[in-house]
Design a protein around this motif. Structure first.
Motif, PDB file in Angstrom:
ATOM      1  N   LEU A  70      44.169 -31.930 -69.183  1.00 17.53           N
ATOM      2  CA  LEU A  70      43.429 -32.960 -68.464  1.00 17.53           C
ATOM      3  C   LEU A  70      41.946 -32.601 -68.415  1.00 17.53           C
ATOM      4  O   LEU A  70      41.598 -31.418 -68.367  1.00 17.53           O
ATOM      5  CB  LEU A  70      43.939 -33.103 -67.027  1.00 17.53           C
ATOM      6  N   PRO A  71      41.079 -33.610 -68.360  1.00 18.04           N
ATOM      7  CA  PRO A  71      39.686 -33.336 -68.008  1.00 18.04           C
ATOM      8  C   PRO A  71      39.624 -32.941 -66.533  1.00 18.04           C
ATOM      9  O   PRO A  71      40.630 -33.046 -65.818  1.00 18.04           O
ATOM     10  CB  PRO A  71      38.995 -34.678 -68.263  1.00 18.04           C
ATOM     11  N   PRO A  72      38.489 -32.464 -66.043  1.00 19.60           N
ATOM     12  CA  PRO A  72      38.388 -32.141 -64.614  1.00 19.60           C
ATOM     13  C   PRO A  72      38.760 -33.352 -63.745  1.00 19.60           C
ATOM     14  O   PRO A  72      38.285 -34.460 -63.978  1.00 19.60           O
ATOM     15  CB  PRO A  72      36.920 -31.748 -64.437  1.00 19.60           C
ATOM     16  N   ARG A 370      36.212 -40.383 -67.132  1.00 20.72           N
ATOM     17  CA  ARG A 370      35.407 -41.003 -66.068  1.00 20.72           C
ATOM     18  C   ARG A 370      36.238 -41.235 -64.811  1.00 20.72           C
ATOM     19  O   ARG A 370      35.847 -40.872 -63.696  1.00 20.72           O
ATOM     20  CB  ARG A 370      34.833 -42.338 -66.557  1.00 20.72           C
ATOM     21  N   ILE A 371      37.395 -41.884 -64.975  1.00 19.07           N
ATOM     22  CA  ILE A 371      38.190 -42.279 -63.811  1.00 19.07           C
ATOM     23  C   ILE A 371      38.733 -41.060 -63.083  1.00 19.07           C
ATOM     24  O   ILE A 371      38.726 -40.999 -61.848  1.00 19.07           O
ATOM     25  CB  ILE A 371      39.331 -43.221 -64.232  1.00 19.07           C
ATOM     26  N   LEU A 372      39.201 -40.072 -63.834  1.00 14.67           N
ATOM     27  CA  LEU A 372      39.833 -38.922 -63.192  1.00 14.67           C
ATOM     28  C   LEU A 372      38.829 -37.999 -62.506  1.00 14.67           C
ATOM     29  O   LEU A 372      39.221 -37.308 -61.555  1.00 14.67           O
ATOM     30  CB  LEU A 372      40.641 -38.119 -64.211  1.00 14.67           C
ATOM     31  N   GLY A 373      37.570 -37.981 -62.950  1.00 19.49           N
ATOM     32  CA  GLY A 373      36.682 -37.040 -62.285  1.00 19.49           C
ATOM     33  C   GLY A 373      35.196 -37.246 -62.475  1.00 19.49           C
ATOM     34  O   GLY A 373      34.424 -37.033 -61.546  1.00 19.49           O
ATOM     35  N   ALA A 374      34.770 -37.660 -63.661  1.00 20.03           N
ATOM     36  CA  ALA A 374      33.331 -37.712 -63.928  1.00 20.03           C
ATOM     37  C   ALA A 374      32.616 -38.703 -63.021  1.00 20.03           C
ATOM     38  O   ALA A 374      31.488 -38.448 -62.571  1.00 20.03           O
ATOM     39  CB  ALA A 374      33.082 -38.062 -65.399  1.00 20.03           C
ATOM     40  N   ASN A 375      33.230 -39.847 -62.735  1.00 13.59           N
ATOM     41  CA  ASN A 375      32.600 -40.830 -61.850  1.00 13.59           C
ATOM     42  C   ASN A 375      32.421 -40.262 -60.444  1.00 13.59           C
ATOM     43  O   ASN A 375      31.360 -40.421 -59.823  1.00 13.59           O
ATOM     44  CB  ASN A 375      33.432 -42.112 -61.788  1.00 13.59           C
ATOM     45  N   ALA A 376      33.453 -39.619 -59.921  1.00  8.37           N
ATOM     46  CA  ALA A 376      33.359 -39.038 -58.575  1.00  8.37           C
ATOM     47  C   ALA A 376      32.347 -37.909 -58.546  1.00  8.37           C
ATOM     48  O   ALA A 376      31.607 -37.758 -57.564  1.00  8.37           O
ATOM     49  CB  ALA A 376      34.730 -38.532 -58.130  1.00  8.37           C
ATOM     50  N   GLN A 377      32.298 -37.116 -59.607  1.00  6.42           N
ATOM     51  CA  GLN A 377      31.321 -36.029 -59.662  1.00  6.42           C
ATOM     52  C   GLN A 377      29.907 -36.575 -59.534  1.00  6.42           C
ATOM     53  O   GLN A 377      29.077 -36.039 -58.786  1.00  6.42           O
ATOM     54  CB  GLN A 377      31.478 -35.270 -60.980  1.00  6.42           C
TER      55      GLN A 377
END
Length: 386
Positions: A70-72, A370-377
């Motif tokens: 998984l990505p971060p 993006r959905i799993l982490g980059a957007n929140a980051q």
């Protein structure tokens, strides 16, 4: 839509028969469409049965573990154990043998049926509803057995099993005797656990608290990443005058607002008027530099949430609880740039929400990242993945 927002300002209850009918139509249509979308039927017998998906494997004790790279991953919607009023404080640093979810499918024999293609609380049985009501009462009086398992070690163990890097911890401030401050309790517990790198504290204030703005300034100085507001539990209309100073302060302090948004369908009907999406448009329109995250992507009022996100670029949708086809349609309409993964742990295991995003983003690596982490980051101002 701005005209609609203007017409709804204030604190009056404008809940109509048409509002009631729309909720029932949504539930009926969702049930009718289940399994007919692009992913086909997705019905499982309890949470452990999710191991039939290629993304998970199960240990001998039933623990679901991620089976792919998984990505971060950042879970934008989790809670810790609640205790209010007379109830003793939950020991947030305790490790317990298992987490008692508020929809605890695997605690039953046979387990309750999980359909990933409908809103997640559709699996609630009558017995679960009664248990949820009982646990809510106990969290006010003598202490909830379920809440005593909603602890930092239990959450981290689940995150480790699923390779979830970080989680936003969302308190909810309620106006009850006792003087508890859930924001401070969560911050202190995270610090004592020494997991500041992985657990992201949010703040919560009540619009009727005369010290709300000053508290927000203190919380911002202490490093919270956003503000959680729950119009139903806190019993305020998002477009009320009392709430405006809170949004103004959040905009000045650069703290995104994460709302519980929309009707879930399992709350008491007298609370539903507070969550109607038309009541959210005024602050979204007036505070256009403030990011507003609509929790559950508007719940069962998802169509209204998508319309808001299409109209205003300061609206983000957090996807917890939505069905797979609903997430697919949201992504098809809006793209992936303003969508956030969230689980609503400990109502449900994190694997349920994770499975849905993985299904929708199969063969779409940029959208998955993006959905799993980059957007929140980006939204929460995080420098690097944990």
């Amino acid at each position: 839509m701005a005209a609609l927002a203007s017409a709804c300002r204030g604190t009056g209850n404008d809940y109509t028969e048409e509002d009631r009918a729309r909720l029932e139509r949504q539930r009926a249509l969702e049930s009718l469409r289940s399994g007919s979308g692009p992913f086909g039927p997705l019905v499982f017998e309890g949470y452990r049965d999710l191991q039939r998906l290629p993304y998970f494997r199960a240990d001998g004790d039933g623990t679901l573990r991620i089976a792919i790279e998984l990505p971060p991953v950042i879970d934008a919607h989790t809670h810790l154990g609640w205790s209010y009023f007379l109830a003793p404080r939950v020991d947030l640093l305790a490790r317990t043998p298992r987490t008692q979810y508020l929809m605890d499918c695997d605690a039953q024999q046979p387990p309750c049926t999980i359909d990933l293609d409908v809103y997640v609380n559709s699996a609630f049985t009558d017995a679960m509803h009664r248990r949820l009501t009982w646990e809510t009462v106990m969290s006010l009086l003598f202490g909830s057995r379920a809440a005593s398992t909603h602890t930092i070690p239990n959450l981290l163990a689940e995150m480790d099993a699923l390779h979830i890097s970080r989680a936003a911890i969302l308190p909810i401030a309620v106006r009850l005797p006792g003087g508890q401050d859930p924001t401070l309790e969560i911050r202190e517990a995270i610090e004592r656990s020494q997991n500041q790198a992985r657990l992201l504290p949010f703040a919560s204030v009540h619009p009727n608290d005369p010290e709300a703005v000053e508290k927000l300034r203190r919380y911002a100085g202490a490093g919270v990443r956003g503000v959680k507001l729950h119009p139903e539990m806190q019993r305020f209309f998002p477009d009320s005058e009392a709430a405006m100073p809170i949004y103004r302060a959040c905009q000045q302090l650069r703290l995104p607002v994460l709302f519980h948004a929309g009707r879930s369908g399992i709350e008491p009907e007298f609370l539903r008027p507070y969550a109607l999406l038309r009541r959210y448009e005024r602050p979204i329109a007036e505070f256009h530099d403030l990011p507003f995250i609509l929790g559950h992507a508007g719940a069962r009022d998802v169509e209204d949430a998508v319309r808001l996100a299409r109209t205003y670029d300061n609206v983000w949708l957090e996807l917890s609880s939505q069905g797979v086809t609903s997430i697919y349609e949201i992504h098809k309409t809006l793209g992936s740039e303003r969508l956030l993964f969230g689980s609503d742990w400990p109502f449900y295991p994190q694997a349920v929400a994770l499975a849905k995003v993985l299904l929708v983003t199969e063969h779409l690596p940029e959208a998955r990242e993006r959905i799993l982490g980059a957007n929140a980051q980006r939204l929460f101002g995080l420098d690097t993945p944990a």
